[in-house]
Write an enzyme that holds these catalytic residues in place. Sequence first.
Site, short mmCIF file in Angstrom:
data_model
loop_
_atom_site.label_atom_id
_atom_site.label_comp_id
_atom_site.label_asym_id
_atom_site.label_seq_id
_atom_site.Cartn_x
_atom_site.Cartn_y
_atom_site.Cartn_z
N SER A 1 9.31 35.72 82.70
CA SER A 1 10.51 34.87 82.57
C SER A 1 10.72 34.57 81.10
O SER A 1 9.78 34.71 80.30
CB SER A 1 10.26 33.55 83.33
OG SER A 1 11.22 32.58 82.99
N TYR B 1 4.98 26.26 85.82
CA TYR B 1 5.73 27.52 85.75
C TYR B 1 5.59 28.15 84.37
O TYR B 1 5.32 29.35 84.24
CB TYR B 1 7.20 27.22 86.07
CG TYR B 1 8.09 28.43 86.24
CD1 TYR B 1 8.18 29.07 87.47
CD2 TYR B 1 8.87 28.91 85.19
CE1 TYR B 1 9.02 30.17 87.65
CE2 TYR B 1 9.70 30.00 85.35
CZ TYR B 1 9.78 30.63 86.59
OH TYR B 1 10.60 31.72 86.75
P1 NAD Z 1 13.60 33.85 95.18
O1 NAD Z 1 13.23 32.47 95.63
O2 NAD Z 1 14.96 34.39 95.48
O3 NAD Z 1 12.54 34.91 95.71
C1 NAD Z 1 11.18 34.68 95.68
C2 NAD Z 1 10.49 35.66 96.59
O4 NAD Z 1 9.09 35.37 96.58
C3 NAD Z 1 10.95 35.56 98.04
O5 NAD Z 1 10.95 36.85 98.62
C4 NAD Z 1 9.85 34.70 98.67
O6 NAD Z 1 9.71 34.90 100.07
C5 NAD Z 1 8.65 35.22 97.91
N1 NAD Z 1 7.51 34.32 97.98
C6 NAD Z 1 7.43 33.01 97.66
N2 NAD Z 1 6.18 32.56 97.90
C7 NAD Z 1 5.46 33.61 98.34
C8 NAD Z 1 4.11 33.78 98.77
N3 NAD Z 1 3.24 32.76 98.79
N4 NAD Z 1 3.71 35.00 99.19
C9 NAD Z 1 4.59 36.05 99.22
N5 NAD Z 1 5.87 35.94 98.83
C10 NAD Z 1 6.29 34.74 98.41
O7 NAD Z 1 13.32 33.82 93.61
P2 NAD Z 1 13.78 34.80 92.41
O8 NAD Z 1 14.65 34.00 91.54
O9 NAD Z 1 14.24 36.10 92.92
O10 NAD Z 1 12.40 34.94 91.67
C11 NAD Z 1 11.64 36.13 91.65
C12 NAD Z 1 10.75 36.12 90.41
O11 NAD Z 1 11.57 36.13 89.24
C13 NAD Z 1 9.85 34.89 90.30
O12 NAD Z 1 8.59 35.27 89.80
C14 NAD Z 1 10.59 34.04 89.29
O13 NAD Z 1 9.72 33.19 88.60
C15 NAD Z 1 11.16 35.10 88.38
N6 NAD Z 1 12.30 34.64 87.58
C16 NAD Z 1 13.43 34.18 88.17
C17 NAD Z 1 14.50 33.77 87.36
C18 NAD Z 1 15.79 33.26 87.93
O14 NAD Z 1 16.62 32.77 87.15
N7 NAD Z 1 16.04 33.37 89.21
C19 NAD Z 1 14.38 33.83 85.98
C20 NAD Z 1 13.20 34.31 85.42
C21 NAD Z 1 12.17 34.73 86.24
#
Ligand code: NAD
Length: 260
Positions: free
Chosen positions: A142, A155
């Site tokens: 991130s 985080y």
């Molecule tokens: P999201 O909430 O849409 O998806 C998260 C996914 O992780 C889902 O499929 C959920 O079921 C799964 N998950 C959660 N806990 C779990 C567990 N214990 N075991 C297995 N699966 C699990 O979130 P996102 O925004 O798509 O985030 C995905 C990644 O991207 C994360 O690591 C997040 O930190 C990173 N990220 C997101 C953003 C953003 O702006 N959305 C920015 C930077 C980084």
Amino acid sequence: MLHNKVAIITGSTSGIGLGVATELARAGVHIVLNGFGDSAEIEQLRQSLINQFGVKVLYSPADMQQPKQIDEMIQTTLSQLGSVDIVVNNAGIQYVSPVETFPKDRWDAVIAINLSSAFHAIQAAIPHMYKKGWGRIINIASAHGLVASAQKSAYVAAKHGLIGLTKTVALEAAKTGVTCNAICPGWVLTPLVQKQIDALVEREGLTPEAAKSRLLLDKQPSGEFVTPQQIGETVVFLCSDAAQSIRGSSLSIDGGWTAQ
Ligand code: NAD
């Protein structure tokens, strides 16, 4: 070139992970979906990837907080799809609170899911990649792996840690065909971010549109959300031959967030 490779994408039932799974499937890669959600909806996702791209798609319900289940996910992939060529460590959760009141169990959960799960998946998968002489490990970190924001101690610590893990694994694998890199997205409009928009609406009485603009205005100079597809296409590039010498990098896809 990626045809018939096998990729595990953790946390791919939603958001960025689903975008990554879709782009890898489009490139002809067999997919292991993982994550939580309604089982009928997950089955629909699985079928839709199979129908659209003609690849094999498995679903693993492994909980990324449980090292044993992570090992089992790798073993099942090996026995059912014959290989583990690409691992995308993407599963993640967020929790927002000042450090003095940050619930200890939330700290443990964020570190386990956003950081330790990547260690466990890499440890289980990398011997098979070494054996084949080729592999790609891509950790979805991130902008918060490079800079901090207040109230996101767990985080930010996990994502900085994930970048450290990325560099170490890249060095250990440097003389092999296995590369390890991190992608550092800025704001992507997924359920993880929607929760933060909803909290802003409630706390400050903003409209949802105003809350989205505020979020972007604070951090992301482009004024636009990054998309899961853009991240998926970058993953496909990191899996290509052109990226063979990209090792231990943290690629920002953040609309200029960390350029400031
Ligand atoms: P999201 O909430 O849409 O998806 C998260 C996914 O992780 C889902 O499929 C959920 O079921 C799964 N998950 C959660 N806990 C779990 C567990 N214990 N075991 C297995 N699966 C699990 O979130 P996102 O925004 O798509 O985030 C995905 C990644 O991207 C994360 O690591 C997040 O930190 C990173 N990220 C997101 C953003 C953003 O702006 N959305 C920015 C930077 C980084």
